[in-house]
Design a protein around this motif. Structure first.
Motif, short mmCIF file in Angstrom:
data_model
loop_
_atom_site.label_atom_id
_atom_site.label_comp_id
_atom_site.label_asym_id
_atom_site.label_seq_id
_atom_site.Cartn_x
_atom_site.Cartn_y
_atom_site.Cartn_z
N ALA A 289 0.83 -1.20 0.00
CA ALA A 289 0.00 0.00 0.00
C ALA A 289 0.87 1.25 0.00
CB ALA A 289 -0.93 -0.01 1.21
N SER A 290 1.98 1.22 0.74
CA SER A 290 2.91 2.36 0.76
C SER A 290 3.64 2.50 -0.57
CB SER A 290 3.92 2.21 1.90
OG SER A 290 3.28 2.34 3.15
N LEU A 291 4.11 1.37 -1.09
CA LEU A 291 4.87 1.39 -2.35
C LEU A 291 4.04 1.99 -3.49
CD1 LEU A 291 7.38 0.55 -4.01
CD2 LEU A 291 6.29 -1.69 -4.32
N LEU A 292 2.74 1.73 -3.48
CA LEU A 292 1.86 2.17 -4.58
C LEU A 292 0.99 3.36 -4.19
CD1 LEU A 292 0.76 -1.40 -5.75
CD2 LEU A 292 2.63 0.00 -6.64
N LEU A 293 1.43 4.12 -3.21
CA LEU A 293 0.66 5.27 -2.74
C LEU A 293 0.45 6.31 -3.84
CD1 LEU A 293 1.94 6.28 0.82
CD2 LEU A 293 -0.40 5.70 0.19
N VAL A 294 -0.77 6.85 -3.90
CA VAL A 294 -1.09 7.95 -4.81
C VAL A 294 -1.77 9.04 -4.00
CG1 VAL A 294 -2.31 8.68 -6.88
CG2 VAL A 294 -1.38 6.36 -6.74
N LEU A 295 -1.23 10.24 -4.06
CA LEU A 295 -1.78 11.37 -3.33
C LEU A 295 -2.76 12.13 -4.20
CD1 LEU A 295 -1.72 13.28 -0.81
CD2 LEU A 295 0.15 14.51 -1.95
N TRP A 296 -4.00 12.29 -3.69
CA TRP A 296 -5.03 13.09 -4.36
C TRP A 296 -5.28 12.61 -5.80
CZ3 TRP A 296 -1.96 17.95 -2.61
CH2 TRP A 296 -2.09 18.11 -1.23
N ASN A 297 -5.11 11.30 -6.02
CA ASN A 297 -5.33 10.70 -7.35
C ASN A 297 -4.43 11.30 -8.43
OD1 ASN A 297 -7.46 8.96 -6.51
ND2 ASN A 297 -8.86 10.69 -6.52
N THR A 298 -3.35 11.92 -8.01
CA THR A 298 -2.49 12.62 -8.97
C THR A 298 -1.01 12.27 -8.81
OG1 THR A 298 -4.03 14.49 -8.98
CG2 THR A 298 -1.82 14.91 -9.83
N HIS A 299 -0.51 12.33 -7.59
CA HIS A 299 0.93 12.19 -7.34
C HIS A 299 1.26 10.76 -6.91
CE1 HIS A 299 1.14 16.59 -7.45
NE2 HIS A 299 0.10 16.60 -6.65
N ILE A 300 1.98 10.04 -7.77
CA ILE A 300 2.46 8.70 -7.42
C ILE A 300 3.72 8.87 -6.59
CG2 ILE A 300 3.22 6.47 -8.31
CD1 ILE A 300 1.69 7.12 -10.89
N VAL A 301 3.61 8.59 -5.31
CA VAL A 301 4.66 8.97 -4.35
C VAL A 301 6.00 8.35 -4.69
CG1 VAL A 301 5.33 8.95 -1.92
CG2 VAL A 301 2.93 9.30 -2.55
N PHE A 302 6.04 7.06 -4.96
CA PHE A 302 7.32 6.36 -5.15
C PHE A 302 7.54 5.96 -6.61
CE2 PHE A 302 6.41 5.53 -0.60
CZ PHE A 302 7.53 6.15 -0.07
N LYS A 303 7.03 6.76 -7.51
CA LYS A 303 7.17 6.48 -8.94
C LYS A 303 8.64 6.35 -9.34
CE LYS A 303 5.67 8.20 -13.46
NZ LYS A 303 4.92 9.29 -14.17
N GLU A 304 9.51 7.17 -8.77
CA GLU A 304 10.94 7.13 -9.11
C GLU A 304 11.60 5.84 -8.62
OE1 GLU A 304 12.49 9.38 -11.01
OE2 GLU A 304 10.50 10.26 -11.24
N GLN A 305 10.99 5.19 -7.63
CA GLN A 305 11.57 3.96 -7.09
C GLN A 305 11.16 2.72 -7.91
OE1 GLN A 305 10.42 6.47 -4.96
NE2 GLN A 305 12.55 6.96 -4.51
N PHE A 306 10.13 2.84 -8.72
CA PHE A 306 9.62 1.68 -9.47
C PHE A 306 10.70 1.06 -10.37
CE2 PHE A 306 4.86 3.11 -9.56
CZ PHE A 306 4.80 2.91 -8.18
N LYS A 307 11.49 1.92 -10.98
CA LYS A 307 12.47 1.47 -11.98
C LYS A 307 13.43 0.43 -11.39
CE LYS A 307 15.97 3.18 -15.21
NZ LYS A 307 16.72 4.38 -15.69
N ALA A 308 13.88 0.65 -10.15
CA ALA A 308 14.85 -0.26 -9.53
C ALA A 308 14.28 -1.67 -9.36
CB ALA A 308 15.32 0.29 -8.20
N TYR A 309 13.00 -1.77 -9.01
CA TYR A 309 12.36 -3.09 -8.89
C TYR A 309 12.30 -3.79 -10.23
CZ TYR A 309 10.68 -1.80 -4.20
OH TYR A 309 10.60 -1.45 -2.88
N LEU A 310 11.90 -3.05 -11.26
CA LEU A 310 11.75 -3.65 -12.59
C LEU A 310 13.09 -4.10 -13.15
CD1 LEU A 310 9.18 -1.08 -14.05
CD2 LEU A 310 8.71 -3.36 -13.15
#
Length: 668
Positions: A474-495
């Motif tokens: 839930a924290s990893l995929l957090l979205v603020l106000w349906n607009t800001h993906i909080v950890f979007k920059e961190q996604f790349k390292a997992y992929l």
């Protein structure tokens, strides 16, 4: 009926054998029919300029019925067909409305409130507002009811909360110039929302007279018809300020940004900019006292305020440091807010982070310089000023406040290049103070992956996923106000590290792909995760969601999503059916079918998401073609459908026979 009786002007009518005529063509707002029996309304027929109005919008009360026209027609004549002896009156609005519509805390709400009054007086609109009370336990901020705060006469004339939504549309001003507001049609049938949470400048309103607006600001606020117990706090604050002399205000914002669910967004720049950690408040206070200023501290966290005063005990005794809250202990929440914003306004300088409260106060003052502590001090000065990371028990503040200090120190440390070991220590310490906040766990994994410590990241993820997997994801995929993906920059390292030997990294990567709508990739990565962890219960529980999503038509691009909007569907159908006479004839039925089918699709989607939240489509901005796809909303097809939806909403439905004329008008 949105308009109040005082908002309307009666139009003279000439009675004729067929109905009524007006002396000149007029866009009427409403008709009033008095002395009418409700049972007779089923046979009511309205004809305007010889055209029958299907399904007119009615508002019925014990004295009669309003027929709402909302200036949609240039009326020269009309007829009312109804049984019995009834009376008819016609009305137009005297002025369009400017409605202050914010529903958040004091600074944002009053910025829109005062701005709306200024613009209404300047441009000849009528000022109005909507108001909702805030519960501090639920929202982290408190706001008194309008009935408690304002005089009765003011409410009767300007409060539209009973007829309009309790929060307006948008989050900014809906116009870029005062001239635009005067010349273009209003955004709503009654007027326009004023929704600025900020203090407008020429950058927001090109033809704004900034000096006039500034001069009017305090006058408007100080003359608001508040009840006496609130009004007197304005004078009380000015008297206190006169006794102090020159001072610097420190606004330590916390409350809603720290003690609520927003702390989960601690690393989201939008929320991070609200924090003013206690350690840095102490540092700033000592700095300005050394420069010869008296310092007043403003903040809603009483425990944190007292902790600062305790550390600065010598400065308190000398009169150089004052906890402003000690002067408002006998006031209720809203009285204290008004007192403190007016007292802060009298400061020579206000030091804060991003805070609409401090911005409102600084603009309210005549000589108040607003400074962001992140700009005023260097990053190294701020980093070295932290206390909690060095002596975690020194300050008597809440654990959440301590965790925020560690998080802020961590972010600064990354920027100035502190060691990997120190960054990890700060995250572990933050987690010690706020164990249920997995935002810190997400950043720990990100640190391991950035340092190429893949096996360490995998082992840590294994423990976290098995112990508190739902919370972490839930924290990893957090979205603020349906607009800001909080950890979007961190996604790349997992992929990048989703390989067979790292099943837990794969699992998180698959969840990210699923979140992004890439079901095919999510399935491939999930297959890798299950090679080593074929019986993991959490992994297995994800499989049905993947299968269900794969069985549906997936939206692979943002363009696909926009083409599935009702506006685009309706616009496409209108264009397609406009190419023949038969198309025009069948158009109302086609559009009605599309609307009903779309409604059922939405209901089905919402039901599936309620049953399985992981099926919720990701935000549009997460798609790679997001910016390009936005152009689809500007095309004629989309705008045509959107205009039809707006027109149908304004008329209240039942206008299918006018669709063809509407289409011709849009094309021309």
């Amino acid at each position: 009926m949105i308009f109040k009786p005082n908002d309307l002007q009666e139009i003279r009518l000439n009675k004729t054998s067929f109905g009524y005529t007006l002396e000149q063509e007029t866009r009427l707002d409403c008709l009033w029919i008095g002395k009418v029996d409700r049972s007779d309304l089923e046979r009511l027929k309205i004809t305007i300029n010889g055209v029958s109005i299907k399904s007119p919008r009615l508002e019925i009360n014990e004295k009669g019925v309003w027929i709402l026209l909302n200036q949609e027609f240039d009326v020269k004549s009309f007829a009312v067909e109804l049984v019995g002896d009834f009376s008819v009156k016609a009305y137009v609005r005297k002025k369009n409305l400017l409605i202050a519509g914010r529903a958040d805390a004091f600074g944002s709400r009053m910025s829109a409130f005062v701005t709306a009054i200024y613009l209404a007086e300047k441009l000849g609109f009528k000022f109005g507002f909507v108001w909702s009370q805030l519960d501090k336990d639920k929202s982290g901020a408190f706001m008194e009811s309008a009935e408690e705060l304002f005089e009765k006469e003011f409410l009767e004339e300007h409060n539209y909360s009973d007829v309009l939504p309790l929060r307006g549309a948008g989050n900014t001003l809906a116009f870029k110039a005062l001239q635009e507001l005067q010349e273009k049609p209003c955004r709503e049938v009654w007027g326009t929302w004023v929704m600025n949470y900020y203090i407008p400048t020429k950058a927001n309103l090109a033809d704004l007279n900034e000096s006039e607006y500034k001069e009017s600001f305090y006058k408007i606020f100080s003359h608001l018809p508040l009840k006496p117990s609130y009004k007197e706090q304005i004078a009380n604050a000015r008297e206190k300020a006169a006794l102090i002399g020159d001072f610097v205000a420190l606004h330590m914002r916390s409350g809603d940004s720290i003690e609520t669910q927003y702390r989960r967004f601690v690393f989201c720049p939008v929320i991070h900019k609200y924090f003013f950690p206690v350690d840095l408040v102490i540092f700033a206070a000592r700095h300005f006292i050394k420069l010869g200023f008296k310092v007043l501290l403003f903040g809603v966290d009483s425990r944190a305020n007292e902790a600062v005063a305790k550390v600065l005990d010598d400065e308190v005794k000398s009169g150089n440091f004052i906890n402003a809250q000690t002067w408002s202990e006998n006031l209720n929440e809203t009285q204290r807010t008004i007192f403190e914003v007016c007292l802060m306004a009298e400061a020579k300088k206000t030091i804060a982070n991003h805070s609409t409260f401090s911005k409102f106060a600084a603009f309210l003052g005549s000589q108040n310089e607003l400074l962001n502590f992140n700009v005023y001090f260097t990053q190294k000065e701020l980093y070295n000023a932290f206390i909690v990371p060095k002596m975690k028990d020194y300050l008597d503040i809440s654990n959440v406040q301590k965790s925020v200090s560690c998080a802020y120190a961590y972010s600064l440390g990354r920027q100035i290049g502190v060691s990997f070991e120190e960054r990890i220590r700060l995250l572990w310490l933050a987690l010690e103070f706020d164990m249920c906040n997995s935002a810190y766990r997400v950043m720990l994994v990100e640190e391991f992956l950035r340092q190429k410590q893949i096996y360490r990241a995998e082992k840590y993820l294994e423990n976290v996923i098995n112990e508190r997997g739902e919370e972490y994801l839930a924290s990893l995929l957090l979205v603020l106000w349906n607009t800001h993906i909080v950890f979007k920059e961190q996604f790349k390292a997992y992929l990048e590290n989703a390989k067979e030997e790292f099943p837990y990294i794969c699992f998180c990567a698959a969840k990210i792909c699923f979140f992004n709508g890439n079901i095919t990739q999510a399935k491939k990565i999930m297959d890798l995760a299950r090679i080593k962890e074929s019986q993991n219960e959490m992994f297995l529980s994800f499989i049905p969601s993947l299968k269900e999503a794969d069985s549906k038509v997936a939206f692979l691009t943002a363009k696909d999503r926009i083409h599935n909007h009702l506006a685009y569907k309706l616009g496409s159908a209108m264009i397609l059916n406009s190419k023949s006479l038969w198309g025009y004839i069948r158009m109302p039925y086609v559009l009605s079918y599309i609307k009903e089918t779309h409604r059922k699709e939405i209901a089905d989607y919402e039901a599936r998401v309620a049953k399985n939240p992981s099926l919720k489509l990701p935000p549009l901005e997460s798609y790679t073609d997001y910016k390009q796809a936005l152009k689809e909303k500007e095309c004629f097809t989309y705008k045509l459908g959107k205009a039809l939806i707006t027109a149908n909403s304004v008329r209240g439905g039942g206008e299918s026979l006018l669709i063809c004329n509407f289409f011709k008008k849009c094309v021309s």
